[in-house]
Design a protein around this motif. Structure first.
Motif, short mmCIF file in Angstrom:
data_model
loop_
_atom_site.label_atom_id
_atom_site.label_comp_id
_atom_site.label_asym_id
_atom_site.label_seq_id
_atom_site.Cartn_x
_atom_site.Cartn_y
_atom_site.Cartn_z
N ALA A 99 0.87 -1.17 0.00
CA ALA A 99 0.00 0.00 0.00
C ALA A 99 0.91 1.23 0.00
O ALA A 99 1.82 1.33 0.83
CB ALA A 99 -0.91 0.00 1.23
N ASP A 117 0.97 5.40 -0.12
CA ASP A 117 0.25 6.67 -0.06
C ASP A 117 0.37 7.40 -1.38
O ASP A 117 1.44 7.39 -2.02
CB ASP A 117 0.79 7.55 1.06
CG ASP A 117 0.32 7.12 2.44
OD1 ASP A 117 -0.63 6.32 2.53
OD2 ASP A 117 0.91 7.59 3.43
N TYR A 118 -0.73 8.04 -1.77
CA TYR A 118 -0.75 8.77 -3.03
C TYR A 118 -1.19 10.21 -2.76
O TYR A 118 -2.21 10.43 -2.11
CB TYR A 118 -1.70 8.09 -4.03
CG TYR A 118 -1.75 8.83 -5.35
CD1 TYR A 118 -0.70 8.74 -6.24
CD2 TYR A 118 -2.83 9.64 -5.67
CE1 TYR A 118 -0.73 9.45 -7.43
CE2 TYR A 118 -2.87 10.33 -6.86
CZ TYR A 118 -1.81 10.23 -7.73
OH TYR A 118 -1.82 10.93 -8.91
N ASN A 158 -7.70 10.88 1.97
CA ASN A 158 -6.35 10.32 1.87
C ASN A 158 -6.41 9.14 0.92
O ASN A 158 -7.29 8.30 1.00
CB ASN A 158 -5.76 9.94 3.23
CG ASN A 158 -6.46 8.77 3.89
OD1 ASN A 158 -7.56 8.93 4.40
ND2 ASN A 158 -5.82 7.61 3.91
N TRP A 162 -4.37 6.11 -1.69
CA TRP A 162 -3.24 5.20 -1.78
C TRP A 162 -3.43 4.28 -3.00
O TRP A 162 -4.52 4.13 -3.51
CB TRP A 162 -3.08 4.36 -0.52
CG TRP A 162 -4.22 3.43 -0.24
CD1 TRP A 162 -4.30 2.10 -0.54
CD2 TRP A 162 -5.47 3.76 0.40
NE1 TRP A 162 -5.52 1.58 -0.14
CE2 TRP A 162 -6.25 2.58 0.45
CE3 TRP A 162 -6.00 4.93 0.94
CZ2 TRP A 162 -7.52 2.55 0.99
CZ3 TRP A 162 -7.27 4.89 1.49
CH2 TRP A 162 -8.01 3.71 1.51
N ASN A 216 -2.91 0.42 -4.03
CA ASN A 216 -2.79 -0.88 -3.38
C ASN A 216 -2.58 -1.96 -4.42
O ASN A 216 -3.27 -1.99 -5.44
CB ASN A 216 -4.02 -1.18 -2.53
CG ASN A 216 -3.82 -2.41 -1.67
OD1 ASN A 216 -4.29 -3.48 -2.00
ND2 ASN A 216 -3.12 -2.24 -0.57
#
Length: 190
Positions: free
Chosen positions: A45, A47-48, A83, A85, A87
């Motif tokens: 995973a 974070d984006y 937020n 992400w 994955n």
């Protein structure tokens, strides 16, 4: 937007979406993001934060879908937070580091554990789904408040949106030759 009721207390929304960027370009951006953000070998995973224009279109549409659902549910707010992400669930090694002991998780607890806002909705956009699926492989498993599991088969180029407090996990796809790749986000309101 299709509203699917999987039980007395379990609702999921399905929304098809074809991005303006071809899948191959999206997957290239995803792999580049993974390569640039790899900190733990067993963690899939990432974070984006809007690093790739190709993925920003998907993120914006997903947030807009959550805002539409909030409007339908008469949720009032002064601020919307999110937020996101990327994955990856690997075809050949599907056990993700954080969920090795217990695959079920929910994003209210995960956000709380990382000191983030409390999300209302979680959206998942399926960039790539596993192939060669057998039985219930590749399905998203969601648990209702009575602990009963419900299964739904995601499709590529589709958003699935559910309440962030729903325990869920992606079912492995051991016969697949490709990984499951999604862009996901938690959306909350203040």
């Amino acid at each position: 937007m299709e509203k699917i009721i999987l039980g007395n207390d379990l609702v999921i929304y399905k929304v098809p979406f074809i991005p303006s960027i071809p899948k191959e370009v999206l997957l290239f951006g995803v792999q580049e993001h993974i390569n640039n953000n790899k900190t733990m070998e067993a963690c899939d995973a990432f974070d984006y934060h809007g690093e790739y224009e190709e993925l920003n279109e998907i993120e914006k549409v997903g947030i807009d879908i959550c805002l539409d659902i909030a409007k339908q549910e008469n949720i009032t707010y002064t601020e919307c937070k999110h937020n996101s992400w990327i994955n990856r669930v690997r075809a050949q090694n599907p056990i993700q580091y954080f969920f090795a002991k217990e695959p079920y998780h929910n994003h209210v607890i995960l956000n709380e554990g990382s000191g983030r806002f409390e999300p209302k909705y979680t959206f998942i956009y399926y960039i790539q789904m596993p192939n060669n699926l057998q039985g219930k492989e590749g399905q998203l498993v969601l648990k209702d408040k009575h602990g009963k599991p419900h299964y739904i088969m995601p499709k590529e180029n589709e958003f699935l949106v559910h309440s962030s407090n729903i325990d869920h996990y992606p079912k492995e796809a051991l016969h697949s030759t490709v990984d499951r790749i999604v862009l996901a986000s938690n959306v909350g309101f203040l």
